[in-house]
Each structure stands twice: as structure tokens, then as C-alpha cells.
Write a protein that holds these residues in place. Structure first.
Motif, PDB file in Angstrom:
ATOM      1  N   LYS A 150     -10.267   5.853  16.619  1.00  0.00           N
ATOM      2  CA  LYS A 150     -11.219   5.843  17.763  1.00  0.00           C
ATOM      3  C   LYS A 150     -12.003   7.195  17.799  1.00  0.00           C
ATOM      4  CE  LYS A 150     -11.183   5.055  22.738  1.00  0.00           C
ATOM      5  NZ  LYS A 150     -10.334   4.720  23.995  1.00  0.00           N
ATOM      6  N   ASP A 151     -13.376   6.802  17.635  1.00  0.00           N
ATOM      7  CA  ASP A 151     -14.177   7.869  17.855  1.00  0.00           C
ATOM      8  C   ASP A 151     -14.043   8.963  16.485  1.00  0.00           C
ATOM      9  OD1 ASP A 151     -15.351   6.973  20.148  1.00  0.00           O
ATOM     10  OD2 ASP A 151     -13.930   8.150  21.602  1.00  0.00           O
ATOM     11  N   GLY A 152     -13.700   8.151  15.524  1.00  0.00           N
ATOM     12  CA  GLY A 152     -13.480   8.942  14.413  1.00  0.00           C
ATOM     13  C   GLY A 152     -12.073   9.797  14.361  1.00  0.00           C
ATOM     14  N   LYS A 153     -11.278   9.414  15.313  1.00  0.00           N
ATOM     15  CA  LYS A 153      -9.895  10.358  15.313  1.00  0.00           C
ATOM     16  C   LYS A 153      -8.988   9.238  15.095  1.00  0.00           C
ATOM     17  CE  LYS A 153     -11.434  14.229  18.066  1.00  0.00           C
ATOM     18  NZ  LYS A 153     -11.127  14.709  19.359  1.00  0.00           N
ATOM     19  N   ARG A 154      -7.809   9.396  14.584  1.00  0.00           N
ATOM     20  CA  ARG A 154      -6.464   8.876  14.325  1.00  0.00           C
ATOM     21  C   ARG A 154      -5.576   8.882  15.558  1.00  0.00           C
ATOM     22  NH1 ARG A 154      -6.102   6.741   9.030  1.00  0.00           N
ATOM     23  NH2 ARG A 154      -3.936   6.556   9.261  1.00  0.00           N
ATOM     24  N   PHE A 155      -5.106   7.945  16.171  1.00  0.00           N
ATOM     25  CA  PHE A 155      -4.284   7.904  17.306  1.00  0.00           C
ATOM     26  C   PHE A 155      -2.947   6.820  16.730  1.00  0.00           C
ATOM     27  CE2 PHE A 155      -8.378   8.683  18.944  1.00  0.00           C
ATOM     28  CZ  PHE A 155      -8.101   9.968  19.724  1.00  0.00           C
ATOM     29  N   ILE A 156      -1.980   7.122  17.437  1.00  0.00           N
ATOM     30  CA  ILE A 156      -0.820   6.101  17.533  1.00  0.00           C
ATOM     31  C   ILE A 156      -0.614   5.435  18.962  1.00  0.00           C
ATOM     32  CG2 ILE A 156       1.444   5.899  17.254  1.00  0.00           C
ATOM     33  CD1 ILE A 156       1.797   8.205  15.417  1.00  0.00           C
ATOM     34  N   GLY A 157      -0.750   4.140  18.975  1.00  0.00           N
ATOM     35  CA  GLY A 157      -0.331   3.461  20.032  1.00  0.00           C
ATOM     36  C   GLY A 157      -0.270   1.898  19.893  1.00  0.00           C
ATOM     37  N   LYS A 158      -0.334   1.085  20.709  1.00  0.00           N
ATOM     38  CA  LYS A 158      -0.319  -0.336  20.710  1.00  0.00           C
ATOM     39  C   LYS A 158      -1.154  -1.061  19.756  1.00  0.00           C
ATOM     40  CE  LYS A 158       2.561  -1.109  24.749  1.00  0.00           C
ATOM     41  NZ  LYS A 158       2.516  -1.923  26.252  1.00  0.00           N
ATOM     42  N   VAL A 159      -0.867  -1.702  18.887  1.00  0.00           N
ATOM     43  CA  VAL A 159      -1.779  -2.335  18.003  1.00  0.00           C
ATOM     44  C   VAL A 159      -1.543  -3.581  17.867  1.00  0.00           C
ATOM     45  CG1 VAL A 159      -2.377  -0.364  16.746  1.00  0.00           C
ATOM     46  CG2 VAL A 159      -0.613  -1.606  15.986  1.00  0.00           C
ATOM     47  N   ARG A 160      -2.522  -4.701  17.286  1.00  0.00           N
ATOM     48  CA  ARG A 160      -2.155  -6.112  16.943  1.00  0.00           C
ATOM     49  C   ARG A 160      -2.122  -6.012  15.540  1.00  0.00           C
ATOM     50  NH1 ARG A 160      -2.611  -9.656  20.658  1.00  0.00           N
ATOM     51  NH2 ARG A 160      -2.902 -11.214  19.174  1.00  0.00           N
ATOM     52  N   GLY A 161      -1.118  -6.418  14.940  1.00  0.00           N
ATOM     53  CA  GLY A 161      -1.022  -6.604  13.554  1.00  0.00           C
ATOM     54  C   GLY A 161       0.357  -6.911  13.168  1.00  0.00           C
ATOM     55  N   SER A 162       0.813  -7.325  12.082  1.00  0.00           N
ATOM     56  CA  SER A 162       2.281  -7.805  11.478  1.00  0.00           C
ATOM     57  C   SER A 162       2.448  -7.233  10.378  1.00  0.00           C
ATOM     58  CB  SER A 162       2.107  -9.389  11.711  1.00  0.00           C
ATOM     59  OG  SER A 162       1.051  -9.778  10.562  1.00  0.00           O
ATOM     60  N   ALA A 163       3.720  -7.103  10.141  1.00  0.00           N
ATOM     61  CA  ALA A 163       4.560  -6.832   8.935  1.00  0.00           C
ATOM     62  C   ALA A 163       4.300  -7.554   7.940  1.00  0.00           C
ATOM     63  CB  ALA A 163       5.562  -6.342   8.896  1.00  0.00           C
ATOM     64  N   SER A 164       4.082  -7.632   6.556  1.00  0.00           N
ATOM     65  CA  SER A 164       4.111  -8.815   5.494  1.00  0.00           C
ATOM     66  C   SER A 164       4.583  -8.104   4.161  1.00  0.00           C
ATOM     67  CB  SER A 164       2.932  -9.372   5.375  1.00  0.00           C
ATOM     68  OG  SER A 164       1.830  -8.552   4.761  1.00  0.00           O
ATOM     69  N   TRP A 165       4.863  -9.034   3.354  1.00  0.00           N
ATOM     70  CA  TRP A 165       5.420  -8.618   2.102  1.00  0.00           C
ATOM     71  C   TRP A 165       4.204  -8.220   1.371  1.00  0.00           C
ATOM     72  CZ3 TRP A 165       7.909  -7.130  -1.941  1.00  0.00           C
ATOM     73  CH2 TRP A 165       7.466  -7.551  -3.214  1.00  0.00           C
ATOM     74  N   ALA A 166       2.775  -8.840   1.628  1.00  0.00           N
ATOM     75  CA  ALA A 166       1.607  -8.368   1.058  1.00  0.00           C
ATOM     76  C   ALA A 166       1.279  -6.795   1.165  1.00  0.00           C
ATOM     77  CB  ALA A 166       0.515  -8.900   1.645  1.00  0.00           C
ATOM     78  N   THR A 167       1.953  -6.305   2.393  1.00  0.00           N
ATOM     79  CA  THR A 167       1.610  -4.798   2.457  1.00  0.00           C
ATOM     80  C   THR A 167       2.600  -4.053   1.363  1.00  0.00           C
ATOM     81  OG1 THR A 167       1.252  -5.105   4.751  1.00  0.00           O
ATOM     82  CG2 THR A 167       1.986  -2.923   4.007  1.00  0.00           C
ATOM     83  N   VAL A 168       3.735  -4.434   1.252  1.00  0.00           N
ATOM     84  CA  VAL A 168       4.737  -3.655   0.281  1.00  0.00           C
ATOM     85  C   VAL A 168       4.093  -4.078  -1.246  1.00  0.00           C
ATOM     86  CG1 VAL A 168       7.157  -3.610  -0.359  1.00  0.00           C
ATOM     87  CG2 VAL A 168       6.533  -4.013   2.020  1.00  0.00           C
ATOM     88  N   LYS A 169       4.055  -5.126  -1.266  1.00  0.00           N
ATOM     89  CA  LYS A 169       3.439  -5.457  -2.899  1.00  0.00           C
ATOM     90  C   LYS A 169       2.333  -4.856  -3.151  1.00  0.00           C
ATOM     91  CE  LYS A 169       2.440  -9.347  -5.981  1.00  0.00           C
ATOM     92  NZ  LYS A 169       1.105  -8.670  -6.458  1.00  0.00           N
ATOM     93  N   GLY A 170       1.349  -4.625  -2.312  1.00  0.00           N
ATOM     94  CA  GLY A 170      -0.110  -3.891  -2.429  1.00  0.00           C
ATOM     95  C   GLY A 170       0.592  -2.267  -2.937  1.00  0.00           C
ATOM     96  N   ARG A 171       1.411  -1.903  -2.135  1.00  0.00           N
ATOM     97  CA  ARG A 171       1.846  -0.431  -2.337  1.00  0.00           C
ATOM     98  C   ARG A 171       2.566  -0.336  -3.800  1.00  0.00           C
ATOM     99  NH1 ARG A 171       3.672   1.814   3.461  1.00  0.00           N
ATOM    100  NH2 ARG A 171       1.770   1.156   4.594  1.00  0.00           N
ATOM    101  N   ILE A 172       3.237  -1.404  -4.131  1.00  0.00           N
ATOM    102  CA  ILE A 172       3.995  -1.319  -5.526  1.00  0.00           C
ATOM    103  C   ILE A 172       3.135  -1.404  -6.579  1.00  0.00           C
ATOM    104  CG2 ILE A 172       5.501  -2.556  -6.873  1.00  0.00           C
ATOM    105  CD1 ILE A 172       6.960  -3.761  -4.490  1.00  0.00           C
TER     106      ILE A 172
END
Length: 403
Positions: free
Chosen positions: A51-73
Motif C-alpha cells: 500500500k502506497d509502495g510499502k509492504r504491510f501484514i494484514g487481512k488479505v483475500r487469497g488461498s494456499a495451493s499446490w501451485a505456490t509450492v510447485k512454483g518455488r520448487i
């Protein structure tokens, strides 16, 4: 309180399905008895956003998936290939799950603050680039947050090096210090000494039970089965020996009964032999008396013969006739004596034949009565032989000399 678990690639899909229960989404692949679906809409996800070029931690919309892990592998493998290193192993730990449970001393209104600061602390420990989100579940028995991450260190999957012994030893204390600093009080994320001791005891008890079960299966049960087999074999052998012993006992009883019958018969025969011996002894005494009478007769005849030879007045022819008469008489007397002795010998031999078999049996059994029967026989034989020697018939030498 926090708990960490490691997973291989095959388990990632099922875990992601569990994480993605948020904002009322009903996943048909997830079904657990401790889930209260009326509270599923309270679930939320924490993540990094800009937000405004800065990184924050908070509530987000999104889901965990095997695609995320596979991409990192794939990214790790591409880098390894460029550097001439081997690719990620098929059985490597490619995801870890940190579960942080809401402590009892944290009120419900501080729950979000607790999970948010906990997510910040975990990001600092494992690296923000490895995080896959913080999935807060408010619809289960106890509110908690799943923080899955990929254990990538120095461009490689290396869970063992990232989460070493020091990581485990310092994690809870560091989390407690961070939360106390941010929240103004210390949430009970660390186990008390009593709880820790109880968990250690429970863990050790389970280990002991597992070891005991393994020992029972590997050693005790086979040994018990072998012991049962040996006992069964011993019982069968003992039963066989008992049957043989009973059969032998019956044979011995029959044999003893037969022996007793034989002994009774032998006793009866020996009684008869005794009576026969007594009769023969009486007859022997009669023969002895007759022998004594003959001896007296011979003693009387000898002086008569001497007196006849002394007749000087008689002629030779008369003297020879007289001697011949005397010799004839003596021969007749001697014949009668020898006939009596021969009859006695025949009776003795018959007696010996009748008692020989019982005596042989008694000799084998070593009966003390055997000696008395032998003595009787020897006495009878000796008496007959002595009488024969002492009372032999006169020789016919007188006639020769008289002529």
C-alpha cells in the motif's frame, strides 16, 4: 503455544484444502467433527500486501495451493541446474506448518493482535519470502493460526538446517518476549514446568508403550507361542509315556500272576517230592536192614567154610563138593543182595528224574530248600555205594583152589 510439523509434496494439497476455510467458503473436501460451520465466516487470512509502495501484514483475500509450492520448487531446481547442482529430491520436505494456538489468558478482543504479532515473529524467523500466509481458524474448538512456509535456505530446501535444535529451544521464549513487548502483557505461549513435565511423561509413556508393543510382537509373542508348542509336545509325550507305563504295568501284573501260579504248582510238586523222598527213605532203611541181615548171614557162612576146609578126615572129592555147595549158597545170597541194591538204584534214579526239573527251577531262583534235597540224594547214593563196597558177593576162588 506453537507446534511445527513438516510435510513432503504428497501432503501439500490436502493441507491447503484445510487452510482455505475462510469468509464462509464451504469446501466439500474438508469434513471434520470439530468444525462449527456457523463460525466459519469468522475465519480470515493474514498476508503481506502493498500500500502506497510499502509492504504491510494484514487481512488479505487469497488461498494456499499446490501451485505456490510447485512454483518455488521449480525456481529452486532452475537455480540448482544453473549452478550445476542436483535438483530437489522427491522425498524432500517442501513445506512446514507452524500452528499457533490462542492462549487462555488472551481475551477474544485481543485475538487478532495476538495472531498478527505472531505472524510477524514467524516471518522474521523463517523469512517473509518463504511464508504462504497465516490462516486463522475461529470455527474449531480452540482458535488457532496455521502458518505454512517453504523451508528454503541459501537457495535450497533445507528444513533440517533452518529448523535446528536452537530454533526449537528459542522459539517460544522469543515469541513470548515479542508478544509481551507489543501487547503489554505476556501471553502464555510457553509451557509451564508442570505441563512440560506432563507432556514429556506422556510422550515417554507412549514411546515406552510402542517399544513394549514391538517387544511383545517381536520377542514375547513368538516366545510364548514356542513355549505353548513345547508344553503341548511335552504333554503329548507324557501321555504316551503314561500309556506305555500302564500297558507295561498290566503286563507285569499278568506275568506276576502267572509266576505266582507256577510257584504254587511248584510248591505242590515239591510237597509230593517230599512225600516220595520220605517213602524212599523208608525203603532205603528197609534195604539197609536187609543188608545188615545178609552181612550177618555171610559172617556166619565164612566160619562154616573155614571149618569145612579144616576137615582132615574127609576126602578131597567130598571137600570139593562141600565147598561147591557153600559157594552156590553164597552165590545165591550175593545175587539176592545185588538185586536189592540194583532195585534201590533204579528207585533213586526215578526219584532224581522226578525232582530234577523242579530242582533246576529252584536252583535258578536260589531257593534255600535246594541244599536239603541234594543232601538227601547224596546221602542215598553214598549209602548205596558204601553198602555195595562193604558187602560184595564172595568170589568163586575156593573151588579152584579146592580142586
Amino acid at each position: 503455544m506453537a507446534h511445527i510439523a513438516k510435510y513432503k509434496a504428497s501432503a501439500v494439497g490436502k493441507l491447503c484444502a484445510h487452510y482455505n476455510r475462510w469468509q464462509g467458503i464451504d469446501n466439500p473436501n474438508v469434513s471434520r467433527e470439530n468444525i462449527d460451520k456457523s463460525r466459519t465466516h469468522l475465519n480470515y487470512t493474514l498476508g503481506v500486501y502493498e500500500k502506497d509502495g510499502k509492504r504491510f501484514i494484514g487481512k488479505v483475500r487469497g488461498s494456499a495451493s499446490w501451485a505456490t509450492v510447485k512454483g518455488r520448487i521449480d525456481a529452486v531446481n532452475a537455480r540448482a541446474k544453473a549452478e550445476g547442482k542436483r535438483a530437489t529430491r522427491k522425498d524432500a520436505v517442501v513445506m512446514a506448518d507452524m500452528v499457533v494456538t490462542l492462549p487462555p489468558n488472551v481475551p477474544p478482543e485481543d485475538a487478532y493482535k495476538f495472531f498478527w504479532n505472531s505472524y510477524q515473529y514467524i516471518a522474521d524467523r523463517v523469512g517473509r519470502g518463504n511464508l504462504m500466509g497465516g490462516y486463522v481458524h475461529m470455527d474449531e474448538t480452540t482458535p488457532h493460526m496455521h502458518v505454512p512456509f517453504t523451508p528454503i535456505l541459501d537457495g535450497r530446501f533445507n528444513y533440517k538446517k533452518m529448523c535446528d535444535r536452537k530454533f526449537y529451544q528459542t522459539f517460544h521464549k522469543g515469541l513470548g518476549d515479542r508478544l509481551e513487548q507489543k501487547m503489554g502483557y505476556r501471553p502464555e505461549v510457553e509451557l509451564s514446568e508442570e505441563t512440560r513435565a506432563q507432556r514429556v511423561y506422556t510422550s515417554r509413556t507412549k514411546d515406552i508403550d510402542k517399544v513394549r508393543g514391538a517387544v511383545d510382537r517381536a520377542i514375547v509373542e513368538p516366545a510364548q507361542q514356542e513355549a505353548d508348542r513345547i508344553v503341548a509336545a511335552a504333554r503329548e509325550e507324557a501321555a504316551a509315556l503314561l500309556n506305555d507305563a500302564e500297558a507295561r504295568k498290566a503286563e507285569l501284573v499278568t506275568e506276576i500272576a502267572d509266576k505266582e501260579g507256577d510257584l504254587a504248582e511248584l510248591d505242590s510238586q515239591l510237597e509230593d517230592v517230599k512225600l516220595d523222598i520220605e517213602d524212599e527213605q523208608d525203603r532205603l532203611e528197609c534195604l539197609r536192614q536187609r543188608a545188615d541181615g545178609v552181612a550177618r548171614d555171610v559172617a556166619e557162612l565164612r566160619p562154616i567154610a573155614a571149618e569145612v576146609r579144616g576137615w582132615e578126615a574127609a576126602g578131597k572129592a567130598e571137600r570139593g563138593a562141600i565147598l561147591d555147595n557153600i559157594v552156590v549158597k553164597c552165590d545165591g545170597l550175593a545175587s539176592r543182595i545185588r538185586a536189592g541194591v540194583a532195585g534201590m538204584r533204579i528207585k533213586v534214579e526215578e526219584l532224581r528224574s522226578r525232582i530234577s526239573r523242579p530242582l533246576e527251577y529252584l536252583m535258578r531262583r536260589e531257593q534255600p530248600r535246594q541244599q536239603s534235597f541234594n543232601d538227601v540224594l547224596r546221602d542215598a547214593q553214598r549209602a548205596a555205594d558204601a553198602w555195595n563196597r562193604d558187602h560184595a558177593a564172595p568170589q568163586r576162588t575156593y573151588r579152584g583152589r579146592a580142586r
